[in-house]
Design a protein around this motif. Structure first.
Motif, PDB file in Angstrom:
ATOM      1  N   HIS A  72      -7.911  10.634  -0.524  1.00 19.76           N
ATOM      2  CA  HIS A  72      -8.219   9.277  -0.946  1.00 19.76           C
ATOM      3  C   HIS A  72      -8.215   9.190  -2.470  1.00 19.76           C
ATOM      4  N   SER A  73      -7.584   8.179  -3.004  1.00 16.39           N
ATOM      5  CA  SER A  73      -7.477   8.008  -4.449  1.00 16.39           C
ATOM      6  C   SER A  73      -8.227   6.757  -4.884  1.00 16.39           C
ATOM      7  N   ARG A  74      -8.799   6.823  -6.070  1.00 23.17           N
ATOM      8  CA  ARG A  74      -9.453   5.636  -6.617  1.00 23.17           C
ATOM      9  C   ARG A  74      -8.419   4.620  -7.092  1.00 23.17           C
ATOM     10  N   TYR A  75      -7.266   5.120  -7.531  1.00 26.51           N
ATOM     11  CA  TYR A  75      -6.217   4.263  -8.067  1.00 26.51           C
ATOM     12  C   TYR A  75      -4.921   4.459  -7.284  1.00 26.51           C
ATOM     13  N   TYR A  76      -4.195   3.359  -7.151  1.00 28.70           N
ATOM     14  CA  TYR A  76      -2.918   3.397  -6.446  1.00 28.70           C
ATOM     15  C   TYR A  76      -1.843   2.744  -7.311  1.00 28.70           C
ATOM     16  N   THR A  77      -0.623   3.233  -7.169  1.00 25.21           N
ATOM     17  CA  THR A  77       0.515   2.630  -7.850  1.00 25.21           C
ATOM     18  C   THR A  77       1.035   1.473  -6.998  1.00 25.21           C
ATOM     19  N   PRO A  78       1.731   0.501  -7.600  1.00 24.63           N
ATOM     20  CA  PRO A  78       2.330  -0.577  -6.801  1.00 24.63           C
ATOM     21  C   PRO A  78       3.269  -0.049  -5.721  1.00 24.63           C
ATOM     22  N   SER A  79       3.978   1.048  -5.999  1.00 25.18           N
ATOM     23  CA  SER A  79       4.894   1.593  -4.998  1.00 25.18           C
ATOM     24  C   SER A  79       4.137   2.168  -3.814  1.00 25.18           C
ATOM     25  N   GLU A  80       2.944   2.706  -4.050  1.00 22.38           N
ATOM     26  CA  GLU A  80       2.134   3.213  -2.936  1.00 22.38           C
ATOM     27  C   GLU A  80       1.651   2.061  -2.063  1.00 22.38           C
ATOM     28  N   VAL A  81       1.260   0.972  -2.690  1.00 25.46           N
ATOM     29  CA  VAL A  81       0.844  -0.207  -1.924  1.00 25.46           C
ATOM     30  C   VAL A  81       2.026  -0.748  -1.131  1.00 25.46           C
ATOM     31  N   ALA A  82       3.183  -0.803  -1.763  1.00 25.51           N
ATOM     32  CA  ALA A  82       4.382  -1.362  -1.120  1.00 25.51           C
ATOM     33  C   ALA A  82       4.800  -0.570   0.117  1.00 25.51           C
TER      34      ALA A  82
ATOM     35  N   VAL B  94      -2.391  -4.924   0.835  1.00 29.31           N
ATOM     36  CA  VAL B  94      -2.038  -5.862  -0.225  1.00 29.31           C
ATOM     37  C   VAL B  94      -2.925  -5.535  -1.427  1.00 29.31           C
ATOM     38  N   SER B  95      -2.541  -6.032  -2.573  1.00 23.49           N
ATOM     39  CA  SER B  95      -3.386  -5.903  -3.756  1.00 23.49           C
ATOM     40  C   SER B  95      -3.616  -7.283  -4.340  1.00 23.49           C
ATOM     41  N   TYR B  96      -4.793  -7.467  -4.909  1.00 24.45           N
ATOM     42  CA  TYR B  96      -5.083  -8.704  -5.639  1.00 24.45           C
ATOM     43  C   TYR B  96      -6.267  -8.490  -6.565  1.00 24.45           C
ATOM     44  N   LEU B  97      -6.176  -9.136  -7.724  1.00 24.86           N
ATOM     45  CA  LEU B  97      -7.232  -9.070  -8.737  1.00 24.86           C
ATOM     46  C   LEU B  97      -7.602  -7.627  -9.076  1.00 24.86           C
ATOM     47  N   GLY B  98      -6.589  -6.765  -9.132  1.00 19.13           N
ATOM     48  CA  GLY B  98      -6.793  -5.391  -9.567  1.00 19.13           C
ATOM     49  C   GLY B  98      -7.301  -4.442  -8.507  1.00 19.13           C
ATOM     50  N   ARG B  99      -7.458  -4.915  -7.263  1.00 18.74           N
ATOM     51  CA  ARG B  99      -7.958  -4.056  -6.200  1.00 18.74           C
ATOM     52  C   ARG B  99      -6.948  -3.971  -5.050  1.00 18.74           C
ATOM     53  N   VAL B 100      -7.039  -2.873  -4.307  1.00 17.20           N
ATOM     54  CA  VAL B 100      -6.140  -2.634  -3.183  1.00 17.20           C
ATOM     55  C   VAL B 100      -6.938  -2.751  -1.890  1.00 17.20           C
TER      56      VAL B 100
ATOM     57  N   GLY C 173      -9.393   0.876  -2.944  1.00 14.30           N
ATOM     58  CA  GLY C 173      -9.286   1.422  -4.292  1.00 14.30           C
ATOM     59  C   GLY C 173      -8.817   0.373  -5.276  1.00 14.30           C
ATOM     60  N   TYR C 174      -8.355   0.853  -6.421  1.00 20.73           N
ATOM     61  CA  TYR C 174      -7.915  -0.026  -7.499  1.00 20.73           C
ATOM     62  C   TYR C 174      -6.412   0.076  -7.706  1.00 20.73           C
ATOM     63  N   LEU C 175      -5.825  -1.007  -8.139  1.00 14.19           N
ATOM     64  CA  LEU C 175      -4.406  -1.006  -8.499  1.00 14.19           C
ATOM     65  C   LEU C 175      -4.282  -0.593  -9.960  1.00 14.19           C
ATOM     66  N   SER C 176      -3.458   0.387 -10.227  1.00 14.83           N
ATOM     67  CA  SER C 176      -3.290   0.856 -11.597  1.00 14.83           C
ATOM     68  C   SER C 176      -2.742  -0.256 -12.491  1.00 14.83           C
ATOM     69  N   GLU C 177      -3.331  -0.393 -13.664  1.00 14.74           N
ATOM     70  CA  GLU C 177      -2.819  -1.385 -14.620  1.00 14.74           C
ATOM     71  C   GLU C 177      -1.517  -0.912 -15.250  1.00 14.74           C
TER      72      GLU C 177
END
Length: 227
Positions: free
Chosen positions: A15-25, A35-41, A128-132
Motif C-alpha cells: 500500500h502506498s500513500r501516494y499514487y501516480t496518475p498512471s497507477e490510478v488509470a 478515481v482521483s479528485y481534490l488530490g486524493r485517490v 491515498g493521495y495523488l502525486s502533485e
C-alpha cells in the motif's frame, strides 16, 4: 545492457500513500474502479458492488481511472452547484448525468436519502493521495548491470521508491543506494537527497529528458535481505 524483468510477485505492491496518475488509470473497470479528485485517490469498487446494474453508476463508470476534480468546488470540497434553468433552484452540476447519491431534480417518492454520507465525502473509499508531480528515475544494479526506469511520486521517500523497485529485485534492501557517489538517506525524498527535479530545465532548453535521466546506483551488501 541487461534489462531486468518483474518477478512473479510484481502485482503485489505494498500500500502506498501516494499514487501516480498512471497507477490510478490502471484501475478502470467495473470490477476495479478508482478515481482521483481534490488530490486524493478513491477506490469506488465497493460502491459499484452496492448498486449492481444501477443506471446512476454510468457517469462513474465513464470516469473510471480518471481525475474528476472538475466535478467539484474546491473551496467547498463538494460537487459543484448551479441554478436549474427550469426550476430556478440550486442543483448539483452533473454534466455527465445524475449519479449515485445525487438527488433527483424534482421530488420523487422512490428516492431514499437515508444512505448517510455521500460517496464523495466518505473516507472509507480513500486509499491515498495523488502525486502533485511524478518523476522518472533510472535505477542501476551494479552487481548485475540491470537497470530500470521507474515513475515515482516526488513526495515519496527512498524507502517507498525501494518498495516500487521490489517487483524487479526482491533483495533491493540488501543494496546500498547511492547517487553521485553519496549514500542516500532512505527516509528522505529524492529532492531532500539532493536529486533535484530537472524536468523544467530540460523543457526550457528544449532537450529530451529521457536522454539525461538521473541514475541511482545500487551496490550489493551480501546479506540477501527481503522485504
Amino acid at each position: 545492457m541487461a534489462v531486468s524483468m518483474p518477478t512473479e510477485d510484481a502485482g503485489a505492491m505494498r500500500h502506498s500513500r501516494y499514487y501516480t496518475p498512471s497507477e490510478v488509470a490502471a484501475h478502470n473497470t467495473a470490477a476495479d474502479l478508482w478515481v482521483s479528485y481534490l488530490g486524493r485517490v478513491h477506490d469506488l469498487t465497493p460502491l459499484l458492488q452496492d448498486f449492481p446494474g444501477d443506471v446512476l453508476l454510468k457517469p462513474i463508470l465513464e470516469a473510471a481511472g480518471q481525475d474528476i476534480s472538475h466535478w467539484f468546488d474546491e473551496g467547498r470540497e463538494d460537487i459543484r452547484i448551479e441554478i436549474d434553468q427550469f426550476t430556478n433552484c440550486q442543483k448539483y452540476h452533473t454534466p455527465r448525468g445524475r449519479f449515485v447519491h445525487i438527488p433527483p431534480p424534482m421530488p420523487q417518492s422512490d428516492w431514499f436519502n437515508n444512505f448517510g454520507t455521500p460517496w464523495w465525502k466518505d473516507p472509507k473509499y480513500e486509499v491515498g493521495y495523488l502525486s502533485e508531480k511524478t518523476r522518472y528515475i533510472r535505477i542501476i544494479n551494479t552487481l548485475t548491470s540491470q537497470e530500470q526506469v521507474l515513475e515515482v511520486c516526488s513526495e515519496e521517500t527512498m524507502n517507498e521508491i525501494l518498495e516500487r523497485y521490489l517487483m524487479y529485485n526482491t533483495h533491493a534492501a540488501s543494496y546500498t543506494w547511492k547517487y553521485d557517489g553519496v549514500k542516500l538517506d532512505m527516509d528522505k525524498t529524492l529532492e531532500e537527497n539532493g536529486i533535484v527535479d530537472e524536468d523544467e530545465m530540460f523543457y526550457e532548453l528544449q532537450m529530451e529528458p529521457d536522454s539525461f535521466r538521473q541514475s541511482i546506483l545500487l551496490y550489493f551488501n551480501d546479506d540477501l535481505t527481503e522485504l
